[in-house]
Design a protein around this motif. Structure first.
Motif, PDB file in Angstrom:
ATOM      1  N   ARG A 154       0.829  -1.206   0.000  1.00 39.91           N
ATOM      2  CA  ARG A 154       0.000   0.000   0.000  1.00 39.91           C
ATOM      3  C   ARG A 154       0.869   1.264   0.000  1.00 39.91           C
ATOM      4  NH1 ARG A 154      -5.309   0.977   1.370  1.00 39.91           N
ATOM      5  NH2 ARG A 154      -5.754   3.155   1.897  1.00 39.91           N
TER       6      ARG A 154
ATOM      7  N   GLN B   7     -11.386   9.038  -2.310  1.00 43.54           N
ATOM      8  CA  GLN B   7     -11.878   7.831  -1.650  1.00 43.54           C
ATOM      9  C   GLN B   7     -11.888   6.645  -2.613  1.00 43.54           C
ATOM     10  OE1 GLN B   7     -15.687   8.862  -0.056  1.00 43.54           O
ATOM     11  NE2 GLN B   7     -14.863  10.266   1.485  1.00 43.54           N
ATOM     12  N   THR B   8     -12.288   6.908  -3.856  1.00 43.31           N
ATOM     13  CA  THR B   8     -12.312   5.840  -4.858  1.00 43.31           C
ATOM     14  C   THR B   8     -10.911   5.292  -5.104  1.00 43.31           C
ATOM     15  OG1 THR B   8     -14.226   6.843  -5.933  1.00 43.31           O
ATOM     16  CG2 THR B   8     -12.934   5.264  -7.227  1.00 43.31           C
TER      17      THR B   8
ATOM     18  N   ASN C 214      -8.318   5.535  -3.120  1.00 41.98           N
ATOM     19  CA  ASN C 214      -7.853   4.896  -1.896  1.00 41.98           C
ATOM     20  C   ASN C 214      -8.394   3.470  -1.781  1.00 41.98           C
ATOM     21  OD1 ASN C 214      -6.592   4.977   0.828  1.00 41.98           O
ATOM     22  ND2 ASN C 214      -8.712   4.756   1.498  1.00 41.98           N
ATOM     23  N   GLY C 215      -9.673   3.304  -2.141  1.00 38.67           N
ATOM     24  CA  GLY C 215     -10.255   1.965  -2.118  1.00 38.67           C
ATOM     25  C   GLY C 215      -9.598   1.037  -3.121  1.00 38.67           C
TER      26      GLY C 215
ATOM     27  N   GLY D 266      -6.259  -0.038  -1.772  1.00 37.80           N
ATOM     28  CA  GLY D 266      -6.430  -1.017  -0.702  1.00 37.80           C
ATOM     29  C   GLY D 266      -6.719  -2.416  -1.233  1.00 37.80           C
ATOM     30  N   VAL D 267      -7.586  -2.500  -2.244  1.00 39.11           N
ATOM     31  CA  VAL D 267      -7.925  -3.801  -2.829  1.00 39.11           C
ATOM     32  C   VAL D 267      -6.706  -4.415  -3.506  1.00 39.11           C
ATOM     33  CG1 VAL D 267      -9.286  -4.946  -4.609  1.00 39.11           C
ATOM     34  CG2 VAL D 267     -10.367  -3.291  -3.095  1.00 39.11           C
TER      35      VAL D 267
END
Length: 506
Positions: free
Chosen positions: A408, A440-441, A443-444, A447-448
């Motif tokens: 990450r 946010q998108t 960041n998600g 993370g995935v």
């Protein structure tokens, strides 16, 4: 077999129910893990003295006490009303359940001549292997359809039936009333195993050796192991017979058993969160998706049971190791959008591989071991497998956490408005990068991606570990399964004296 299956199931059946138990018992994330820790620590400590207990009080008495105690403790776990109660009752479950697997193995080896042990160990292996594999499946179904309490209540009817069966049919074995207990040896190994299990289970939540608590556990583990080894070498009658480890097959098999335990339970522990958090599957769907691995195991066990005496067990174990390594390498290529057919095939191959390793492994381990060491040997083999399972789960979680953080951090470097590659390849995302929703998108997505690569690292690490089994397998000698005539008939549960140990084939 009922007791063995129940004890093996309870190592993983409660895992999927932990979030529900946490809410019901008003426990924190750190506190609820003691439901698993208490069981594992108690089982590890109490597995060591099983051989002495069986020799001193008789296998029938120990099996009956263990079965009744495990059944009552399971019922109490289901009825627990707060965290303290369920931790204490899970501790009792581990204490009483520790003897079920090693004693059942020793009894089944005693009951049958060597030429029939391939079939017997295949039957026993189905129970011991299906427990960890089907635990999440059964636990997910019971939790989803009823409540988390039924993951414990399900043991009660089978425990009662097994206790009645043992009481009516099983005949007692010889008891040595003059046998002395090596309290020093037991104290040292209990200290080492208890501290090791606590260190492994608590390490992931306590920042490992950055925590004083974990450092204390590590020091106690090292001290206990050192004192135990010194005592074992110097004592006249040590806790574990020294001669037992002179058998090359048994010693090599014990190391392979450690690896099997580590890879089997670690892969079982990683798959549910992977499918739920990344794949979006429900608890019930996750349990059903993990079920095919059990079918592969059953198929392998049946194959070994039929042909295990005719084929070289080292070849069978090598084929199984290759299947396990290949399946883990394939899992490292997975993404959350993995096709159902591929998931099904890889799971079956992995289950088949574990079955092909485990059943012949138990044949080879005890084929050349003298009869007087079987109960101690079985207890030690189960202890090694349990320790391997604990270490495998803890190390896999550590690799997952550290990899996710590192990946990450590496990917975040490119999440910048100054990254022209992002502007060219993801224009819509780049245009919204100044807005909270766009951030946010992205960041998600990061993370995935980090989670997918972290799981891949774990699966690759397990694939590499499984390769260690190849040289160990071929260090073993091929035993003979044809020339051990029985010297006397045995009633169910009676241990007849072993004849001459068959000379291993060159």
């Amino acid at each position: 077999m009922a007791g063995t299956l129940m004890q093996a199931l309870d190592t993983t059946i409660a895992n999927v129910a932990l979030p529900y138990m946490r809410g019901s018992l008003s426990a924190s994330q750190d506190q609820i893990t003691w439901v698993l820790t208490s069981y594992i620590v108690a089982a590890a400590v109490m597995t060591a003295p099983v051989g002495w207990l069986a020799a001193r009080f008789g296998k029938k008495n120990i099996l009956l006490v263990s079965m009744m105690g495990f059944t009552v403790a399971s019922m109490l776990c289901g009825a627990a009303t707060d965290l303290t109660e369920i931790v204490v009752f899970r501790l009792l479950q581990g204490v009483f359940g520790a003897a079920l697997a090693p004693l059942s193995q020793a009894v089944m080896i005693d009951l049958y001549p060597i030429e029939k042990r391939a079939q017997v160990m295949a039957i026993w292996g189905i129970g011991i292997m299906l427990g960890p594999i089907l635990g999440p499946t059964l636990g997910g179904f019971l939790t989803d359809a009823y409540s988390w309490r039924w993951v414990f209540y399900v043991n009660v009817p089978f425990g009662i039936a097994a206790t009645i069966g043992l009481w009516l049919v099983f005949k007692d074995t010889h008891r040595n009333d003059e046998l002395k207990f090596d309290w020093s040896g037991f104290g040292f190994i209990a200290l080492a195993m208890g501290a090791l299990q606590l260190m492994l289970d608590r390490g992931n939540t306590q920042d490992w050796f950055g925590s004083t608590e974990i450092v204390i556990y590590a020091v106690l583990t090292g001290l206990g192991m050192f004192l135990f080894l010194v005592h074992m070498v110097t004592a006249e009658k040590p806790f574990l017979p020294r001669k037992m480890f002179r058998d090359r097959n048994f010693t090599s098999s014990s190391v392979v058993m450690f690896v099997v335990g580590a890879v089997l339970l670690a892969s079982s522990a990683l798959m549910p969160p992977y499918l739920q958090s990344l794949g979006g599957y429900t608890v019930l769907q996750t349990g059903l998706l993990l079920g095919p691995r059990g079918f592969g195991t059953i198929a392998a066990m049946l194959l070994v049971g039929k042909f295990g005496n005719k084929w070289d067990p080292r070849v069978l174990m090598s084929v199984g190791t290759a299947c396990v390594s290949f399946s883990l390498w394939q899992m490292a290529q997975w993404t959350p959008s993995i096709a159902f057919n591929e998931l099904l095939v890889v799971s079956i191959i992995q289950g088949f591989g574990f079955g092909m390793v485990f059943s012949p492994l138990n044949l080879v381990a005890f084929a050349t071991l003298p009869g007087q060491f079987r109960t101690d040997g079985s207890a030690f083999a189960n202890l090694v497998r349990n320790v391997g399972s604990a270490i495998g789960v803890s190390v896999s979680v550590m690799i997952l956490t550290d990899s996710m953080q590192a990946i990450r951090a590496d990917l975040t470097r490119f999440a910048s408005p100054f990254n022209r590659g992002l502007a060219v390849n993801a224009e819509s995302l780049y245009m919204n990068l100044q807005l909270p929703t766009g951030q946010q998108t992205l960041n998600g997505m990061i993370g995935v991606r980090a989670a997918i690569d972290a799981y891949a690292n774990d699966f690759l690490a397990m694939a590499a570990l499984s390769l260690v089994m190849f040289p160990l397998i071929w260090m073993m000698r091929r035993p003979s399964f044809t020339g051990a005539p029985r010297q006397e008939k045995q009633s169910l549960g009676e241990s007849a004296p072993e004849g001459a140990v068959p000379k291993p084939a060159e």
